[in-house]
Scaffold this active site. Structure first.
Site, short mmCIF file in Angstrom:
data_model
loop_
_atom_site.label_atom_id
_atom_site.label_comp_id
_atom_site.label_asym_id
_atom_site.label_seq_id
_atom_site.Cartn_x
_atom_site.Cartn_y
_atom_site.Cartn_z
N LYS A 1 2.16 -3.30 7.52
CA LYS A 1 2.46 -3.60 5.91
C LYS A 1 3.84 -3.09 5.66
CE LYS A 1 0.20 -4.66 3.16
NZ LYS A 1 -0.33 -6.05 2.45
N THR B 1 0.72 -1.30 -0.05
CA THR B 1 0.11 0.04 -0.02
C THR B 1 1.02 1.29 0.16
OG1 THR B 1 -1.49 1.19 1.76
CG2 THR B 1 -0.17 -0.46 2.41
N ASP B 2 0.20 2.33 -0.32
CA ASP B 2 1.09 3.73 -0.30
C ASP B 2 1.15 4.18 0.95
OD1 ASP B 2 -1.68 4.37 -0.11
OD2 ASP B 2 -1.78 5.96 -1.62
N GLU B 3 0.18 3.50 1.98
CA GLU B 3 0.15 4.08 3.24
C GLU B 3 1.50 3.83 3.93
OE1 GLU B 3 -3.43 3.47 5.28
OE2 GLU B 3 -4.64 3.30 3.54
N TYR C 1 -1.86 -0.58 11.21
CA TYR C 1 -2.02 -1.20 9.68
C TYR C 1 -0.83 -0.88 8.85
CZ TYR C 1 -3.25 -1.69 4.76
OH TYR C 1 -3.25 -1.95 3.52
P1 NAD Z 1 -9.54 -7.35 2.25
O1 NAD Z 1 -9.56 -6.98 3.85
O2 NAD Z 1 -10.90 -7.12 1.69
O3 NAD Z 1 -9.32 -8.86 2.19
C1 NAD Z 1 -8.13 -9.46 2.87
C2 NAD Z 1 -8.27 -11.09 2.46
O4 NAD Z 1 -7.45 -11.57 3.10
C3 NAD Z 1 -9.84 -11.51 3.32
O5 NAD Z 1 -10.26 -12.45 2.37
C4 NAD Z 1 -9.37 -12.35 4.48
O6 NAD Z 1 -9.93 -13.49 4.75
C5 NAD Z 1 -7.55 -12.87 3.98
N1 NAD Z 1 -7.22 -13.00 5.11
C6 NAD Z 1 -6.82 -12.31 6.34
N2 NAD Z 1 -5.72 -12.93 7.13
C7 NAD Z 1 -5.45 -14.00 6.52
C8 NAD Z 1 -4.62 -15.05 6.89
N3 NAD Z 1 -4.00 -14.99 7.95
N4 NAD Z 1 -4.42 -16.21 5.91
C9 NAD Z 1 -5.19 -16.13 4.77
N5 NAD Z 1 -6.00 -15.16 4.33
C10 NAD Z 1 -5.97 -14.15 5.31
O7 NAD Z 1 -8.31 -6.58 1.89
P2 NAD Z 1 -8.16 -5.65 0.25
O8 NAD Z 1 -8.54 -4.40 0.65
O9 NAD Z 1 -8.82 -6.63 -0.70
O10 NAD Z 1 -6.51 -5.67 0.36
C11 NAD Z 1 -5.92 -6.74 -0.19
C12 NAD Z 1 -4.28 -6.36 -0.24
O11 NAD Z 1 -4.30 -5.20 -0.81
C13 NAD Z 1 -3.90 -6.19 1.29
O12 NAD Z 1 -2.68 -6.74 1.47
C14 NAD Z 1 -3.85 -4.71 1.47
O13 NAD Z 1 -2.76 -4.27 2.38
C15 NAD Z 1 -3.52 -4.43 -0.01
N6 NAD Z 1 -3.73 -2.82 -0.51
C16 NAD Z 1 -5.32 -2.64 -0.25
C17 NAD Z 1 -5.78 -1.50 -0.75
C18 NAD Z 1 -7.16 -1.01 -0.47
O14 NAD Z 1 -7.61 0.24 -0.87
N7 NAD Z 1 -8.22 -1.86 -0.18
C19 NAD Z 1 -4.85 -0.45 -1.45
C20 NAD Z 1 -3.46 -0.75 -1.62
C21 NAD Z 1 -2.85 -2.14 -1.08
P1 TYD Z 2 -10.74 4.06 4.22
O1 TYD Z 2 -11.68 3.66 3.19
O2 TYD Z 2 -10.85 3.50 5.69
O3 TYD Z 2 -9.21 3.93 3.61
P2 TYD Z 2 -7.68 4.39 4.29
O4 TYD Z 2 -7.91 4.78 5.60
O5 TYD Z 2 -6.98 3.11 4.18
O6 TYD Z 2 -7.17 5.67 3.41
O7 TYD Z 2 -10.78 5.67 4.62
C1 TYD Z 2 -10.40 6.47 3.43
C2 TYD Z 2 -10.68 7.89 3.95
O8 TYD Z 2 -11.99 7.98 4.27
C3 TYD Z 2 -9.75 8.05 5.14
O9 TYD Z 2 -9.02 9.54 5.20
C4 TYD Z 2 -10.63 7.76 6.50
C5 TYD Z 2 -12.00 8.55 5.64
N1 TYD Z 2 -13.27 7.98 6.40
C6 TYD Z 2 -14.11 8.91 7.05
O10 TYD Z 2 -14.00 10.10 6.76
N2 TYD Z 2 -15.36 8.37 7.35
C7 TYD Z 2 -15.44 6.84 7.43
O11 TYD Z 2 -16.56 6.59 8.15
C8 TYD Z 2 -14.41 6.08 6.98
C9 TYD Z 2 -14.62 4.58 7.13
C10 TYD Z 2 -13.64 6.51 6.46
#
Ligand code: NAD
Ligand code: TYD
Length: 356
Positions: A163, A133-135, A159
């Protein structure tokens, strides 16, 4: 040969598996331990497809992972599995340490053992792609340039710290053991199958139910949004052609403040599902916007510079924010059952705790 996808029942992982099998005949072994965020309904369209093998299990289970790698002759691992929600990491970091750090470590150990035993040509061709992630780069001020791959790591939440730790382990396994790794650091995703604890699906879900739309703090925090299938295509491209040991930032050049995102969602919903058609006495969904207490340590701005990925591998996103967000709203309107099934039980408990 097959690929092993971890976390493929979650938001991005399930989109990735569906897209992969639509584009390729190569089978996918999908390892996911089905936490609250994992949902087999995301994969319902693959039912009966012999190319998709789902295994319920933990990435930290060394023996299981080693067996899957050998039995299925895995040629690449794409690691999505993680705890992914910042607010949950603030309430309870333990699971984040266990899965994102310890789990990734054990996964790497199993992959290293398997990879060491491969014949030379297969060893050379093998890839471990870590999805990050960019975070991990921390927070930008309004005038800072976007994150490049050389930006220093400055994670601010449990988080992002977990990561960041996993990214460092992946890097170390390349430098120390020669494991052929690739890392992608992507901006915020949105699209189908997004769990409604995250901003965009939460706002759509609450608006349609006539509930408050919670905006943390002043709503001027900026995120860089990418439609999920564009993230999936970037991962496929990096897996195919990325240089071993390299990091690629993935983003869509779509910086928006949270308030802008919520306004856009309300405007699209006003057009596609006007409040009156939902028995709501509102002129516009915007009237549900409610400012609530800010997230502790809330990062102000993320922005991704994806120039390296475009220059080296020719990747570009297909969706703009305007096209992607419309598709997303449409998807949630068309899938009320999917939403209803996951917004019961444990989800209600979380919402009760977070927005009390
Ligand atoms: P998500 O929370 O929707 O899905 C995570 C999945 O991993 C779930 O299906 C969960 O059951 C599984 N999981 C959790 N712990 C596990 C374990 N110990 N063993 C096996 N499976 C396990 O997450 P997402 O949003 O789909 O993100 C997927 C990946 O992409 C993550 O690594 C996250 O850090 C990264 N990512 C997410 C975003 C975003 O905006 N959502 C952006 C950049 C990177
Ligand atoms: P989120 O979807 O949780 O992603 P991330 O924190 O990983 O960027 O949140 C996106 C942005 O929205 C973040 O700045 C937090 C804000 N946010 C709210 O303002 N209200 C909410 O209820 C949630 C879940 C997030």
């Amino acid at each position: 040969m097959s690929i092993l996808v971890t976390g493929g029942a979650g938001f991005i992982g399930s989109n990735f598996v569906i897209e992969w099998l639509a584009a390729s005949s190569e089978p996918v072994v999908n390892l996911d331990n089905l936490t609250y965020a994992g949902n087999l309904e995301n994969l319902a369209s693959l039912e009966g497809d012999a190319r998709h093998v789902f295994v319920k299990g933990d990435i930290g289970d060394y023996e299981l992972v080693l067996r899957l790698l050998s039995e299925h002759k895995i040629r690449a691992v794409v690691n999505f599995a993680a705890e992914s929600h910042v607010d949950r990491s603030i309430h309870g970091p333990e699971d984040f340490i266990q899965t994102n750090i310890v789990g990734t470590f054990r996964l790497l150990e199993a992959v290293r053992a398997y990879w060491n035993g491969l014949p030379e040509a297969e060893k050379m061709a093998f890839r471990f792609l870590h999805v990050s992630t960019d975070e991990v780069y921390g927070s930008l001020s309004p005038s800072d340039p976007a994150f490049t791959e050389n930006h220093r790591y400055e994670p601010n939440s449990p988080y992002s710290a977990s990561k960041a730790a996993s990214d460092h382990l992946v890097r170390a396994y390349h430098h120390t053991y020669g494991l052929p790794v690739l890392t992608t650091n992507c901006s915020n995703n949105y699209g189908p199958y997004h769990f409604p604890e995250k901003l965009i699906p939460l706002v759509i879900h609450n608006a349609l139910a006539g509930k408050p739309l919670p905006i943390y703090g002043d709503g001027q925090q900026i995120r860089d949004w990418l439609y999920v299938t564009d993230h999936c295509s970037a991962i496929r491209r990096v897996l195919d052609a990325g240089r071993v040991g390299e990091v690629y930032n993935v983003g869509g050049w779509n910086e928006k403040s949270n308030l802008e995102v919520v306004h856009t969602l309300c405007d699209i919903l006003d057009e596609l599902a006007p409040p009156a058609t939902r028995n709501l006495q509102l002129a516009t969904f915007r009237s549900l916007i409610t400012f609530v207490k800010d997230r502790p340590g809330h990062d102000r701005r993320y922005a991704i510079d994806a120039t390296k990925l475009e220059r080296e591998l020719g990747w570009k996103p297909s969706e703009t924010f305007e096209t992607g967000i419309r598709k997303t709203v449409r998807w949630y309107l068309d899938h009320p059952d999917w939403v209803a099934n996951i917004t019961s039980g444990a989800y209600r408990e979380w919402v009760g705790k977070q927005y009390a």
